[in-house]
Design a protein around this motif. Structure first.
Motif, PDB file in Angstrom:
ATOM      1  N   GLY A  73       1.000  -1.088   0.052  1.00 38.99           N
ATOM      2  CA  GLY A  73      -0.178   0.023  -0.098  1.00 38.99           C
ATOM      3  C   GLY A  73       1.151   1.270  -0.096  1.00 38.99           C
ATOM      4  O   GLY A  73       2.035   1.170   0.579  1.00 38.99           O
ATOM      5  N   LYS A  74       0.273   2.198  -0.683  1.00 36.91           N
ATOM      6  CA  LYS A  74       1.136   3.752  -0.509  1.00 36.91           C
ATOM      7  C   LYS A  74       1.272   3.901   0.820  1.00 36.91           C
ATOM      8  O   LYS A  74       2.262   4.621   0.990  1.00 36.91           O
ATOM      9  CB  LYS A  74       0.283   4.726  -1.404  1.00 36.91           C
ATOM     10  N   ASP A  75       0.366   3.772   2.041  1.00 43.65           N
ATOM     11  CA  ASP A  75       0.660   3.952   3.147  1.00 43.65           C
ATOM     12  C   ASP A  75       1.913   3.488   3.684  1.00 43.65           C
ATOM     13  O   ASP A  75       2.772   4.102   4.370  1.00 43.65           O
ATOM     14  CB  ASP A  75      -0.684   3.725   4.047  1.00 43.65           C
ATOM     15  N   CYS A  95      -8.296   3.458  -0.439  1.00 46.31           N
ATOM     16  CA  CYS A  95      -8.703   4.391   0.689  1.00 46.31           C
ATOM     17  C   CYS A  95      -8.095   5.370   0.960  1.00 46.31           C
ATOM     18  O   CYS A  95      -7.232   6.018   0.274  1.00 46.31           O
ATOM     19  CB  CYS A  95      -8.436   3.191   1.940  1.00 46.31           C
ATOM     20  N   ASN A  96      -8.229   6.035   1.995  1.00 43.14           N
ATOM     21  CA  ASN A  96      -7.832   7.350   2.592  1.00 43.14           C
ATOM     22  C   ASN A  96      -6.851   7.297   3.672  1.00 43.14           C
ATOM     23  O   ASN A  96      -7.323   6.721   4.957  1.00 43.14           O
ATOM     24  CB  ASN A  96      -8.708   8.481   2.715  1.00 43.14           C
ATOM     25  N   MET A  97      -5.790   8.097   3.700  1.00 45.41           N
ATOM     26  CA  MET A  97      -4.913   8.367   5.175  1.00 45.41           C
ATOM     27  C   MET A  97      -5.806   9.610   5.796  1.00 45.41           C
ATOM     28  O   MET A  97      -6.007  10.696   4.988  1.00 45.41           O
ATOM     29  CB  MET A  97      -3.733   8.625   4.944  1.00 45.41           C
ATOM     30  N   ALA A  98      -6.510   9.568   6.930  1.00 41.49           N
ATOM     31  CA  ALA A  98      -7.066  10.616   7.470  1.00 41.49           C
ATOM     32  C   ALA A  98      -7.114  10.944   8.778  1.00 41.49           C
ATOM     33  O   ALA A  98      -6.508  10.173   9.750  1.00 41.49           O
ATOM     34  CB  ALA A  98      -8.747  10.263   6.944  1.00 41.49           C
ATOM     35  N   VAL A  99      -7.331  12.327   9.470  1.00 41.74           N
ATOM     36  CA  VAL A  99      -7.193  12.675  10.552  1.00 41.74           C
ATOM     37  C   VAL A  99      -8.702  12.493  11.172  1.00 41.74           C
ATOM     38  O   VAL A  99      -9.656  12.727  10.475  1.00 41.74           O
ATOM     39  CB  VAL A  99      -6.916  14.098  10.654  1.00 41.74           C
ATOM     40  N   ASP A 157      -5.192   7.573  10.566  1.00 45.85           N
ATOM     41  CA  ASP A 157      -5.238   6.121  10.332  1.00 45.85           C
ATOM     42  C   ASP A 157      -6.008   6.086   8.908  1.00 45.85           C
ATOM     43  O   ASP A 157      -6.372   6.943   8.116  1.00 45.85           O
ATOM     44  CB  ASP A 157      -6.111   5.658  11.346  1.00 45.85           C
ATOM     45  N   ILE A 158      -6.032   4.763   8.450  1.00 40.80           N
ATOM     46  CA  ILE A 158      -6.806   4.510   7.070  1.00 40.80           C
ATOM     47  C   ILE A 158      -8.216   4.421   7.131  1.00 40.80           C
ATOM     48  O   ILE A 158      -8.592   3.895   8.297  1.00 40.80           O
ATOM     49  CB  ILE A 158      -6.102   3.015   6.794  1.00 40.80           C
ATOM     50  N   VAL A 159      -8.865   5.290   6.368  1.00 39.59           N
ATOM     51  CA  VAL A 159     -10.161   5.115   6.378  1.00 39.59           C
ATOM     52  C   VAL A 159     -10.700   4.352   4.861  1.00 39.59           C
ATOM     53  O   VAL A 159     -10.110   4.883   4.020  1.00 39.59           O
ATOM     54  CB  VAL A 159     -11.125   6.472   6.708  1.00 39.59           C
ATOM     55  N   GLU A 160     -11.292   3.142   4.977  1.00 35.12           N
ATOM     56  CA  GLU A 160     -11.825   2.852   4.000  1.00 35.12           C
ATOM     57  C   GLU A 160     -13.363   2.833   3.637  1.00 35.12           C
ATOM     58  O   GLU A 160     -13.664   3.842   2.658  1.00 35.12           O
ATOM     59  CB  GLU A 160     -11.547   1.124   3.711  1.00 35.12           C
ATOM     60  N   THR A 161     -14.076   2.052   4.324  1.00 31.75           N
ATOM     61  CA  THR A 161     -15.469   2.142   4.201  1.00 31.75           C
ATOM     62  C   THR A 161     -16.003   3.308   5.192  1.00 31.75           C
ATOM     63  O   THR A 161     -17.058   3.909   5.005  1.00 31.75           O
ATOM     64  CB  THR A 161     -16.167   0.774   4.618  1.00 31.75           C
ATOM     65  N   GLY A 162     -15.288   3.712   6.244  1.00 29.72           N
ATOM     66  CA  GLY A 162     -15.737   4.442   7.261  1.00 29.72           C
ATOM     67  C   GLY A 162     -16.470   3.875   8.277  1.00 29.72           C
ATOM     68  O   GLY A 162     -16.951   4.301   9.098  1.00 29.72           O
ATOM     69  N   ASN A 163     -16.636   2.597   8.244  1.00 27.70           N
ATOM     70  CA  ASN A 163     -17.503   1.774   8.933  1.00 27.70           C
ATOM     71  C   ASN A 163     -17.059   1.808  10.625  1.00 27.70           C
ATOM     72  O   ASN A 163     -17.671   1.814  11.352  1.00 27.70           O
ATOM     73  CB  ASN A 163     -17.839   0.230   8.633  1.00 27.70           C
ATOM     74  N   THR A 164     -15.515   1.601  10.716  1.00 27.73           N
ATOM     75  CA  THR A 164     -14.866   1.575  11.777  1.00 27.73           C
ATOM     76  C   THR A 164     -15.320   2.927  12.740  1.00 27.73           C
ATOM     77  O   THR A 164     -15.583   3.105  13.805  1.00 27.73           O
ATOM     78  CB  THR A 164     -13.666   1.202  11.747  1.00 27.73           C
ATOM     79  N   ASN A 174      -9.940  15.514   8.402  1.00 31.74           N
ATOM     80  CA  ASN A 174      -9.040  15.832   7.064  1.00 31.74           C
ATOM     81  C   ASN A 174      -8.714  14.739   6.218  1.00 31.74           C
ATOM     82  O   ASN A 174      -8.358  13.478   7.177  1.00 31.74           O
ATOM     83  CB  ASN A 174      -7.975  16.553   7.598  1.00 31.74           C
ATOM     84  N   ASN A 175      -8.730  14.685   5.196  1.00 33.39           N
ATOM     85  CA  ASN A 175      -8.166  13.518   4.361  1.00 33.39           C
ATOM     86  C   ASN A 175      -6.964  14.052   4.062  1.00 33.39           C
ATOM     87  O   ASN A 175      -6.639  15.386   3.489  1.00 33.39           O
ATOM     88  CB  ASN A 175      -9.019  13.161   3.018  1.00 33.39           C
ATOM     89  N   ILE A 176      -5.815  13.229   4.279  1.00 35.70           N
ATOM     90  CA  ILE A 176      -4.204  13.722   4.051  1.00 35.70           C
ATOM     91  C   ILE A 176      -3.900  13.192   2.817  1.00 35.70           C
ATOM     92  O   ILE A 176      -3.664  14.073   2.117  1.00 35.70           O
ATOM     93  CB  ILE A 176      -3.422  13.094   5.152  1.00 35.70           C
ATOM     94  N   PHE A 177      -4.173  11.872   2.570  1.00 36.09           N
ATOM     95  CA  PHE A 177      -3.863  11.598   0.943  1.00 36.09           C
ATOM     96  C   PHE A 177      -4.703  10.143   0.518  1.00 36.09           C
ATOM     97  O   PHE A 177      -4.693   9.544   1.586  1.00 36.09           O
ATOM     98  CB  PHE A 177      -2.441  11.386   0.810  1.00 36.09           C
ATOM     99  N   PRO A 178      -4.825  10.159  -0.793  1.00 35.68           N
ATOM    100  CA  PRO A 178      -5.568   8.844  -1.013  1.00 35.68           C
ATOM    101  C   PRO A 178      -4.500   7.654  -1.353  1.00 35.68           C
ATOM    102  O   PRO A 178      -3.348   7.935  -1.269  1.00 35.68           O
ATOM    103  CB  PRO A 178      -5.926   9.207  -2.332  1.00 35.68           C
ATOM    104  N   ILE A 179      -4.758   6.589  -0.884  1.00 35.89           N
ATOM    105  CA  ILE A 179      -3.993   5.431  -0.945  1.00 35.89           C
ATOM    106  C   ILE A 179      -4.471   4.329  -1.866  1.00 35.89           C
ATOM    107  O   ILE A 179      -5.874   3.993  -1.875  1.00 35.89           O
ATOM    108  CB  ILE A 179      -3.973   4.713   0.505  1.00 35.89           C
ATOM    109  N   SER A 180      -3.568   3.816  -2.636  1.00 35.25           N
ATOM    110  CA  SER A 180      -4.083   2.503  -3.298  1.00 35.25           C
ATOM    111  C   SER A 180      -2.617   1.394  -3.367  1.00 35.25           C
ATOM    112  O   SER A 180      -1.653   1.858  -2.932  1.00 35.25           O
ATOM    113  CB  SER A 180      -4.272   2.856  -4.741  1.00 35.25           C
ATOM    114  N   ALA A 181      -2.796   0.184  -3.926  1.00 28.61           N
ATOM    115  CA  ALA A 181      -1.803  -0.793  -3.854  1.00 28.61           C
ATOM    116  C   ALA A 181      -0.760  -0.443  -5.006  1.00 28.61           C
ATOM    117  O   ALA A 181      -1.298  -0.083  -6.136  1.00 28.61           O
ATOM    118  CB  ALA A 181      -2.492  -2.045  -3.881  1.00 28.61           C
TER     119      ALA A 181
END
Ligand code: PRP
Length: 213
Positions: A73-75, A95-99, A157-164, A174-181
């Motif tokens: 992952g880019k993360d 997904c996104n790296m987010a605050v 942390d990583i936010v994918e679906t936002g369910n957690t 804040n979204n910091i940056f998008p992530i992909s494999a």
């Protein structure tokens, strides 16, 4: 004996999706997705050897040459900055790296911000870039607990679906940056195996362009 191309796959759902892309690109290997505890699978005719590793360890295998190529992952690449080539964005595992924090969170700029995260380097770089004084609380999982128990003010942390976040009454600030494999390669392996690796990149490019995966 044919030399084998060693490929590190990230264990789990993302790895299975990635393997199916590799398979469609002509890099198939029997048994890789079978449900077992086996970790290494070989296709001697094609000169392929796959192994399953913890997602956060893929870059270590590739950087040190235990794997010629792998998917990370880019993360992970931004957190550990391994000395590898990043060859291709697989555009999956998005997904996104987010605050994030509790919904009534208000930042007090006069106080040091307590940030809980698995991604200490990313968090430090982000807050340095916006000139905010922080105290990093490095955790290894269940990061969402930290603001709930007042261990931290926010999480990175990583936010994918936002369910957690939703299940724990937290929200993205804040979204910091998008992530992909990303497909990564060991630098010296790439020199010796560039033709086969480029064949894989071409196959993956065709797949992603035709959205066949
Ligand atoms: C990751 C991440 C979040 C969650 C986000 O955790 O750290 O907790 O997934 O996904 P969502 O937005 O789809 O809910 P992971 O499952 O890796 O477990 P961890 O808490 O042990 O890090």
């Amino acid at each position: 004996m044919k030399t084998m191309l060693n490929i590190a796959l990230p264990k789990g759902r993302l790895g299975e999706k990635v393997y199916s892309m590799f398979e469609k690109a002509g890099f198939e290997c029997l048994g890789v997705t079978e449900k077992s505890r086996k970790l290494i699978f070989e296709n001697p005719e094609k000169g392929l050897r796959y192994f399953w590793v913890k997602p956060s360890d893929v870059a270590i295998y590739v950087e040190r040459g235990a794997a010629d190529i792998g998917v990370a992952g880019k993360d992970i690449l931004l957190e550990y900055e391994p000395d590898v080539y990043e060859l291709f964005d697989l555009n999956t595992g998005n997904c996104n790296m987010a605050v994030a924090s509790v919904s009534d969170f208000h930042d007090n700029p006069r106080k040091t911000l307590r940030v809980a995260t698995k991604f200490s380097n990313i968090a430090k770089r982000y807050y340095t870039s916006i000139g905010r004084d922080i105290d990093i609380i490095h955790l290894n999982g269940s990061i969402e607990l930290a603001p709930l128990l007042n261990l931290a003010d926010v999480i990175v942390d990583i936010v994918e679906t936002g369910n957690t976040l939703k299940a724990n009454n937290l929200k993205v600030i804040n979204n910091i940056f998008p992530i992909s494999a990303r497909l990564i390669a060991n630098k010296s392996s790439y020199k010796f195996n560039d033709s086969v690796i480029n064949k894989l990149v071409d196959g993956l490019t065709n797949l992603t362009q035709t959205k066949e995966f």
